[in-house]
Design a protein around this motif. Structure first.
Motif, short mmCIF file in Angstrom:
data_model
loop_
_atom_site.label_atom_id
_atom_site.label_comp_id
_atom_site.label_asym_id
_atom_site.label_seq_id
_atom_site.Cartn_x
_atom_site.Cartn_y
_atom_site.Cartn_z
N UNK A 314 0.71 -1.28 -0.11
CA UNK A 314 -0.18 0.07 -0.02
C UNK A 314 0.85 1.29 0.14
N UNK A 315 2.02 1.17 0.74
CA UNK A 315 2.77 2.27 0.87
C UNK A 315 3.54 2.62 -0.46
N UNK A 316 3.99 1.47 -1.21
CA UNK A 316 4.50 1.72 -2.50
C UNK A 316 3.59 2.09 -3.53
N UNK A 317 2.34 1.87 -3.61
CA UNK A 317 1.39 2.19 -4.32
C UNK A 317 0.93 3.56 -4.09
N UNK A 318 1.07 4.02 -3.07
CA UNK A 318 0.73 5.57 -2.73
C UNK A 318 1.81 6.49 -3.04
N UNK A 319 3.04 5.71 -3.04
CA UNK A 319 4.32 6.76 -3.57
C UNK A 319 4.40 6.57 -5.10
N UNK A 320 3.54 5.59 -5.74
CA UNK A 320 3.74 5.47 -7.14
C UNK A 320 2.45 5.35 -7.75
N UNK A 321 1.42 6.26 -7.43
CA UNK A 321 0.10 5.86 -8.01
C UNK A 321 -0.05 5.83 -9.46
N UNK A 322 0.70 6.25 -10.18
CA UNK A 322 0.54 6.30 -11.62
C UNK A 322 1.55 5.28 -12.38
N UNK A 323 2.43 4.68 -11.42
CA UNK A 323 3.32 3.42 -11.90
C UNK A 323 3.13 2.29 -11.10
N UNK A 324 2.36 1.44 -11.37
CA UNK A 324 2.07 0.25 -10.77
C UNK A 324 3.12 -0.73 -11.03
N UNK A 325 3.97 -0.70 -12.30
CA UNK A 325 5.28 -1.67 -12.30
C UNK A 325 6.31 -1.28 -11.09
N UNK A 326 6.58 0.02 -11.25
CA UNK A 326 7.52 0.50 -10.23
C UNK A 326 7.12 0.15 -8.67
#
Length: 375
Positions: A314-326
Motif C-alpha cells: 500500500x505504501x509503495x502504491x501510494x508513492x507511485x500511484x501512476x506507475x504500478x510496475x515501479x
C-alpha cells in the motif's frame, strides 16, 4: 486504475486499508459469502505486525481488542514436568499480545468503506486485465494482488512454486466455555498458551477471547497421508478423542484430560510450506501478499508478515500511484528480504520442534539470558 485484491484475509484487508488511508480505492474479492460464513481459526500473536496496524491508523483500536494476558505461557513435558512459565503483569506492554483472528479481521473490515469487499466471489482465473469467478461473472483490473492464502489460485501467474508437505499433521479440537464447564482444566491451562512437547508429538492449548480453548495435537515427522493410516475415525468424534489419547502413550492423564473434555469438532490439517526465500521475476500487473507469497511453518510469523506485506505494498502504491510496475517492484524487493528472513526463522523453529529433545531446546530458547531476542 483498478486494484483488485483476491482474498479477504489479513494481508488483503491491510492492503485495502492502507490504500484507503492514502486516498486510493481498491476492491477485495472474497470467496466466503459473508464475514461469518466460516470459523476464522485460532488466536494470533501480533508483534511486528503492529507496525502495519499503526500505518493503517488502527493500532489503538487493536490494543482495545488484544489480550495482553494471552502472552502468558506454560511449557511442559508429557509427564507433567513444568519447564518454563511466563506470567504477564496486567500492566505489561502489549509487545506480543494475542488477538482472536475473527476480531482482527472484523477490525480491518469495519475500517473499510462498505462496498470495498465483494463477498461470494470465488476466483477462477485472470488474463488480459479480466478476472473470472466461479459463478461466471467477470471484473476488470489493472493490478491484481493475490492475497488468497496457502492454496492461492493467483500464485501460478507469477511462479511455479507449490506448497510441499512439512512433515507435520495436526488435529484441531477444542473445549467451549472452559471456565464454566471445566474450571480445573481452565486453571491448569492458565490465561494464555499451554504447550506440551514430547518426542515427535505436541499439544498446544490456547485461550480464545470467547472462552473457548483451542487445542492442536501435532504429530511431526509424518507423511502427508498419515491421517489415512493413523486410525483416527474423524466421523466419530468420541472415538477420535479416544484414539488421540492412545497415540500419546505415557502422557500425564491430567494433560490428556484436555482431549477428553473437547467437543465434537475434530479437524485434521496437513501442514505445508513454500520454499524459504521464494522470489519471482516482477510482473507489472500481478503480485502476492501473505501466505500466497511466503507460506511458512506456523510459529507466529505468518500473520505478522501478511499485515506488513499489505502495508508495504500500500505504501509503495501510494508513492507511485501512476506507475504500478515501479510500485510492485519496490514492494517485492522489500518483501522478499523481510519475509525471507522470517521464513528462515520459522524453518529453524520447525526443525527444533522436529528434534527428539525439542522440549529442552525450547526451554533454553525461552530463557532471556540465553536468547537475546527475548531479553
Amino acid at each position: 486504475m483498478t486494484i483488485a485484491i483476491v482474498g479477504g484475509g489479513m494481508g488483503g484487508l491491510a492492503l485495502a486499508r492502507v490504500l484507503h488511508v492514502n486516498g486510493i480505492e481498491s476492491v477485495v474479492y472474497e470467496r466466503d459469502s459473508s464475514r461469518t460464513a466460516r470459523d476464522q481459526g485460532s488466536m494470533l500473536d501480533i508483534h511486528s505486525g503492529q507496525r502495519a496496524l499503526r500505518e493503517a491508523g488502527l493500532l489503538e483500536r487493536f490494543f482495545a481488542i488484544a489480550r495482553g494476558e494471552g502472552q502468558d505461557m506454560r511449557l511442559l513435558e508429557p509427564d507433567g514436568t513444568l519447564l518454563h512459565q511466563e506470567d504477564t503483569p496486567d500492566d505489561a506492554p502489549l509487545l506480543r499480545p494475542e488477538v482472536d483472528r475473527a476480531d482482527l479481521r472484523d477490525l480491518l473490515l469495519d475500517s473499510l468503506p462498505g462496498d470495498t469487499v465483494r463477498w461470494g466471489h470465488a476466483f477462477e482465473s485472470a488474463s488480459d486485465g479480466v478476472l473470472r469467478f466461479a459463478d461466471g461473472s467477470t471484473a476488470a483490473y489493472d493490478l491484481l494482488v493475490g492475497a488468497d492464502g496457502a492454496q492461492s489460485r493467483v500464485r501460478p501467474l507469477v511462479t511455479d512454486a507449490r506448497p510441499v508437505p512439512l512433515g507435520k499433521n495436526v488435529v484441531e479440537i477444542g473445549i467451549p466455555d472452559i471456565d464454566r464447564t471445566h474450571p480445573d482444566l481452565a486453571a491448569m491451562v492458565g490465561r494464555g498458551t499451554y504447550w506440551v512437547v514430547g518426542n515427535g508429538t505436541s499439544l498446544a492449548a490456547q485461550r480464545n477471547g470467547d472462552g473457548r480453548v483451542r487445542i492442536g495435537v501435532s504429530f511431526t515427522n509424518t507423511a502427508e497421508d498419515w491421517f489415512a493410516t493413523s486410525g483416527i475415525p474423524f466421523d466419530d468424534p468420541a472415538a477420535a478423542r479416544a484414539r488421540l489419547i492412545e497415540l500419546l502413550p505415557g502422557w500425564d492423564p491430567k494433560i490428556t484430560a484436555l482431549i477428553e473434555a473437547c467437543d465434537d469438532k475434530v479437524v485434521p490439517r496437513s501442514m505445508t510450506t513454500l520454499p524459504v526465500g521464494l522470489t519471482w521475476p516482477s510482473r507489472p500487473d500481478v503480485t502476492l501478499v501473505g501466505d500466497a507469497a511466503h507460506l511458512m511453518p506456523a510459529v507466529g510469523e505468518g500473520a505478522n508478515m501478511a499485515l506488513l506485506d499489505g502495508a508495504s505494498l500500500g505504501r509503495a502504491l501510494a508513492a507511485h500511484p501512476d506507475d504500478f510496475p515501479a510500485a510492485v517492484a519496490e514492494y517485492e524487493r522489500e518483501m522478499f528480504e523481510r519475509a525471507g528472513a522470517a521464513a528462515r526463522r520459522s524453518a529453524d523453529m520447525h526443525e527444533l520442534m522436529m528434534s527428539p529433545d525439542a522440549a529442552r531446546k525450547l526451554q533454553a530458547f525461552f530463557q532471556p539470558s540465553r536468547n537475546p531476542e527475548l531479553a
